[in-house]
Scaffold this active site. Structure first.
Site, PDB file in Angstrom:
ATOM      1  N   THR A  66      38.556  -9.834 -43.885  1.00  0.00           N
ATOM      2  CA  THR A  66      37.822  -9.099 -44.912  1.00  0.00           C
ATOM      3  C   THR A  66      36.455  -8.759 -44.343  1.00  0.00           C
ATOM      4  O   THR A  66      35.636  -9.651 -44.097  1.00  0.00           O
ATOM      5  CB  THR A  66      37.663  -9.932 -46.193  1.00  0.00           C
ATOM      6  N   LYS A  95      39.873  -4.386 -51.416  1.00  0.00           N
ATOM      7  CA  LYS A  95      39.626  -5.836 -51.447  1.00  0.00           C
ATOM      8  C   LYS A  95      38.285  -6.150 -52.090  1.00  0.00           C
ATOM      9  O   LYS A  95      38.190  -7.038 -52.963  1.00  0.00           O
ATOM     10  CB  LYS A  95      39.675  -6.389 -50.023  1.00  0.00           C
ATOM     11  N   LYS A 144      30.740 -14.188 -49.644  1.00  0.00           N
ATOM     12  CA  LYS A 144      30.836 -13.188 -48.580  1.00  0.00           C
ATOM     13  C   LYS A 144      31.379 -11.872 -49.117  1.00  0.00           C
ATOM     14  O   LYS A 144      30.820 -10.793 -48.866  1.00  0.00           O
ATOM     15  CB  LYS A 144      31.744 -13.706 -47.461  1.00  0.00           C
TER      16      LYS A 144
END
Length: 310
Positions: free
Chosen positions: A98, A173, A248
């Site tokens: 990611t 995402k 994150k």
């Protein structure tokens, strides 16, 4: 089942290790590499063949899968560390990390410039999903690359969605996880409010799970012990999806929000709250553990108010 496809898997940590193990169980030959010896040893036990380096693994593979912490690691591995140059022409590169959308697009461009096909395919489902092979993949890249990767993705997950061109998987995402982060904060705040009003956790759950407050953060990853026995709250918040990882992802979403000039107060606030939680008490907790931080902050506020009025 056996297959002649050889897969190089770079990054064999909490997510990559189980994903690689599922490929081995499905009959793929998997050459693995990780900088952490314990991760390599665990992967070997599941049937992954140890490679001396990432480039050695890539040179012998038809497909190279990466699962790395950040975009800088992917771009460095692809370029400076020679992964793209080491691979045979036409190798399919699937990055399941990611990372920032801009970094993902740069990785696609680098792969194309060296004659390779590429896909960004970040995942949702956490460690439990990686182990069970029930991940959801959000993929970006050419349709032909997605079609070529789909048999492997179907082994490691239960669903793979082609979201569009280069970087589209990363875009999906961070948008999805912004929804999840905001939802978990809202659910946690509601439980803390219910506690202050004398309403039991179970009563709130029974109502909200069958009403308009229903969401994944409530019914699957419930932030309080009891109502959902399989949620991390019943394991002292041992991570399924760790708070630092949520921090994150929300940080990536916040960067994209600012760059796009998007008015998204809740998304930015969620990023701020999770960054603070992950740097402190939540460093080794599931992201649902933020309910503890909300409860603690609420107690401090109440004590301050009581002291002021005394």
């Amino acid at each position: 089942m056996t297959t002649t496809t050889t897969v190089a898997f770079i990054g064999l940590g909490h997510m990559g290790g189980p994903m690689a193990a599922n490929l081995v169980r499905a009959g793929y030959r998997v050459l693995g590499h990780d900088l952490v010896e314990s991760c390599l040893a665990a992967a070997e036990e599941s049937g992954v063949e140890r490679a001396k380096s990432a480039t050695e693994a890539a040179a012998a593979a038809d497909v190279v899968i990466t699962m790395l912490p950040a975009g800088r690691h992917v771009l460095s591995l692809y370029g400076q560390e020679g992964l793209l140059e080491a691979a045979r022409p036409g190798t399919l590169f699937v990055d399941c990390s990611t990372i920032d959308v801009a970094d993902s697009r740069a990785a696609h461009a680098a792969a194309a410039a060296t004659g390779h096909r590429s896909l960004d395919a970040p995942v949702s489902g956490g460690v439990v999903g990686a182990e069970a092979g029930t991940l959801t993949f959000m993929a970006g890249g050419e349709e032909t690359a997605f079609a070529a990767a789909e048999p492997l993705l179907s082994v490691m997950g239960k669903k793979a969605v082609h979201c569009g061109g280069a970087g589209a998987g990363q875009a999906a995402k961070i948008c999805n996880n912004m929804i999840l982060g905001v939802s978990m904060i809202a659910v946690s705040e509601a439980f803390v409010l219910a506690e202050s009003l004398g309403l039991s956790d179970q009563a709130l759950y029974d109502v909200a799970s069958a009403a308009s407050g229903q969401c994944w953060a409530l019914t699957v990853n419930c932030p309080v012990p009891g109502p959902v026995p399989t949620s991390p709250a019943n394991r002292d918040y041992r991570p399924g999806f760790a708070a630092p990882l949520m921090a994150k992802d929300l940080g990536l979403a916040a960067n994209a929000l600012r760059a796009g000039g998007i008015d998204a107060e809740l998304g930015l606030k969620a990023a701020e709250l999770y960054a603070r939680f992950a740097e402190g008490a939540g460093a080794d907790q599931d992201f649902s553990g933020i309910v503890r931080a909300i409860r603690a902050a609420s107690s401090q506020t109440t004590a301050t108010q009581e002291g002021t009025t005394a």
